[in-house]
Design an enzyme around this catalytic site. Structure first.
Site, PDB file in Angstrom:
ATOM      1  N   CYS A 173    -157.328  -3.946 -66.062  1.00 32.94           N
ATOM      2  CA  CYS A 173    -156.472  -3.052 -66.851  1.00 32.94           C
ATOM      3  C   CYS A 173    -157.261  -1.831 -67.319  1.00 32.94           C
ATOM      4  CB  CYS A 173    -155.869  -3.716 -68.099  1.00 32.94           C
ATOM      5  SG  CYS A 173    -154.983  -5.227 -67.730  1.00 32.94           S
ATOM      6  N   TRP A 187    -153.286  -5.078 -64.804  1.00 37.06           N
ATOM      7  CA  TRP A 187    -153.568  -6.031 -63.734  1.00 37.06           C
ATOM      8  C   TRP A 187    -153.290  -7.390 -64.371  1.00 37.06           C
ATOM      9  CZ3 TRP A 187    -156.854 -10.218 -62.956  1.00 37.06           C
ATOM     10  CH2 TRP A 187    -156.998 -10.630 -61.626  1.00 37.06           C
TER      11      TRP A 187
END
Ligand code: F6R
Length: 605
Positions: free
Chosen positions: A2, A74
């Site tokens: 992320c 993610w």
């Protein structure tokens, strides 16, 4: 993984948040979101999919405000959908998070027992709800600090508060977070790359640090809530701004710029007038060090495996290689006479970083080989050797692999020289041979047309095997990894000599088998293994620089590479394997720069 960004400004921030999120997409791209603050209202926009999608939403319904946070995700907890996308907001607070909260189930249960309702399946939402509780009777900084002590796991956080129109709070434990400074604007971001178009003045948070920023000020606090000062670093100009140019995607650009990557790296470290490698400040006496341990993940680990052969061949050092996620949990017997070498393109890989921390706790000497010089791994090691490959944007590592191998090769021969384990003349011949590498890589790239042709064979096959011996075994592993990650086809890399111990059972009529067999001491052995595969129906793609035509009999296709000093063959053999993975993925219309389920910087363990 992320990516997070936060901007406090005197003008609207949403378009700069979007621009930064595009730069952070290498960290995750299954959903995106932002929250801005205007007149004590939190405007939250989020979606599954790419930042492009979020941009379209903002085009229709803009998010006003001169303060905001953004996120690319993610997924770790919960599928990639709009609800699970960040930010996670309540009436009073909005949070973006990179990392994993390991005690989220316990925290969730106790919040639910108090009647709190969760909207998402994420671990992040516990932070939002805990903060909302703390904010009932505390100011933002204290509320954040008191929330952080309840969290286990890793995080970088960006937080905005409905009732505090001018502040963003950032916090870090385990996952990286940078702060950027500019006139009338300050930032937080997962890396300096995301901030570079807005500022070149950066500080990094250390584990446990919290920062509180407005458009005009930044304050830092350590884990004991003590106010601290931070060094401001000035980032170097990026000579190599990441642009695709005429290439279809970043990966093809990065494959094709490898001759330049090699040239830059060689120019950086080799003194051409003296045929000498300039490495200074070894953290240990090169004469008394007795062992090296090479540690990395994925492709970086494969470069360690190749290097093991070099170190063993040129020096008397004993050599071990380790996958970082395994190393960090084993009962390692640390040794003061050992150099622990960490290889990482991003310099932010959570497992590699944790393995490095473990070494530091055990007071042994560490070296990092990284591409991103401002990264945590670079900053934490005793000695840093940057590979100078320029930004690598394609998720699949290509030019960084080449740079990692180059640094490791140079280190192995330099250590051999300093330890008087290699003849001076041989050392300098090796350096002269290295200087030829960029031109030879250029020639290898010409194999593209042939590779494009063979790529079709992979489309309807059940899987494929990549075989090699010696240096070529890790190259086979890397070839299989590239094919898997880009084309989603099953592929296995194997030492050619191991086939008869099991995997030969997989060979059937028409199965593509890639044999990496440069003209080295393993050549004839590998060829015998190849014959065993041919006898069972395997369809061979042979990659070699032994250009004797008899060798190609019964081989479906041969890629002939230029001759090179034997120990340098891994550099050349890698190229057709990268091209193969690329072209199979292209035929399958896969997303080459952003393969499914992956991210460029793996900041969760
Ligand atoms: C594969 C790939 C990954 C990375 C691995 C380590 O193409 O890119 O296997 O090599 O995630 O990443 P770094 O090198 O950033 O530590």
């Amino acid at each position: 993984m992320c990516g997070i960004i936060g901007i406090a400004s005197n003008k609207s921030v949403s378009s700069n948040i979007i621009n930064s999120l595009k730069k952070l997409e290498y960290r995750g791209y299954d959903s995106a979101g932002l929250a801005t603050l205007k007149n004590n209202v939190i405007n939250e926009k989020k979606c599954s999919g790419r930042v492009e999608q979020l941009e379209k939403i903002l085009f229709k319904t803009p998010a006003e405000g001169s303060l905001g946070i953004g996120h690319v995700r993610w997924a770790t907890h919960g599928i990639p959908n709009e609800i699970n996308a960040h930010p996670h907001s309540t009436e009073v607070v909005s949070v973006v998070h990179n990392g994993i909260i390991e005690n989220s189930s316990d925290l969730k249960r106790s919040l639910e027992n108090k009647g709190k309702k969760f909207k998402s399946q994420t671990d992040t939402e516990v932070i939002t709800l805990l903060l909302a509780e703390e904010l009932k009777n505390k100011k933002p900084l204290e509320a954040v600090q008191d929330t952080l002590v309840k969290l286990k796991g890793s995080f970088a956080l960006g937080i905005i508060f409905k009732n505090f129109n001018n502040i963003i709070i950032g916090a870090r434990r385990g996952s990286p977070l940078a702060v950027g400074y500019s006139k009338n604007e300050n930032y937080i971001g997962s890396d300096s790359y995301a901030l570079k178009s807005m500022t070149n003045k950066i500080s990094y948070l250390e584990d446990g640090d919290v920062c509180i920023l407005t458009k005009d000020s930044v304050e830092f606090y350590d884990s004991n809530k003590k106010k601290i000062n931070k060094k401001v670093l000035i980032l170097s100009e990026d000579k190599n701004i990441a642009q695709k140019g005429d290439y279809k995607n970043f990966m093809s650009k990065e494959i094709f710029e490898q001759p330049i990557t090699a040239k830059n790296c060689i120019n950086e470290y080799i003194d051409k007038s003296r045929d000498e490698i300039n490495f200074y400040n070894f953290p240990l006496n090169p004469k008394t060090v007795n062992k090296v341990v090479l540690i990395g993940c994925g492709t970086a680990y494969h470069s360690c495996l190749v290097a093991k052969y070099w170190f063993e061949e040129f020096t008397s050092l004993s050599v071990e290689t380790d996958i970082a996620s395994e190393f960090r949990y084993r009962s390692i017997k640390f040794s003061k006479d050992c150099l622990y070498l960490f290889v990482s393109q991003s310099g932010e890989t959570a497992d590699t970083s944790a393995a490095l921390d473990l070494c530091k706790k055990n007071k042994v000497k560490t070296c990092s080989i990284v591409n991103v010089v401002e990264s945590s791994i670079a900053r934490n090691a005793d000695w840093v050797l940057p590979i100078h490959a320029g930004p690598e944007i394609g998720v699949a590592s290509t030019k960084a692999f080449l740079g990692q191998m180059l640094l490791l090769y140079m280190l192995s021969i330099k250590l051999a020289d300093l330890r008087n384990e290699i003849d001076k003349k041989e050392y300098q011949t090796k350096i002269s041979d290295l200087k030829k590498l960029p031109n030879l890589l250029e020639k290898c790239l010409k194999s593209e047309e042939k590779i494009q042709f063979v790529a079709k064979d992979f489309l309807n096959s059940k899987g494929s095997m990549f075989l090699g011996r010696g240096f070529s075994f890790p190259i086979a592993l890397e070839g299989a990894l590239k094919l898997k990650e880009l084309s989603y086809l099953h592929a296995e890399g194997y030492p050619a000599g191991e086939m008869k111990h099991g995997p030969l059972a997989l060979i059937e009529d028409g199965l593509p088998v890639i044999v990496v067999a440069p003209n080295d001491k393993y050549f004839h052995k590998t060829l015998s293994n190849m014959q065993e595969v041919i006898a069972r129906g395997g369809k061979i793609l042979l990659i070699t620089n032994n250009n004797d035509s008899v060798i190609s009999e019964n081989v479906r296709f041969t890629i002939n590479l230029p001759s090179i000093e034997k120990s340098l063959s891994p550099f050349l053999s890698t190229i057709p394997l990268q091209l193969l993975a690329y072209h199979v993925a292209l035929l399958k219309k896969c997303d080459i720069d952003k393969p499914r389920n992956l991210a460029k910087s793996v900041t969760v363990e």
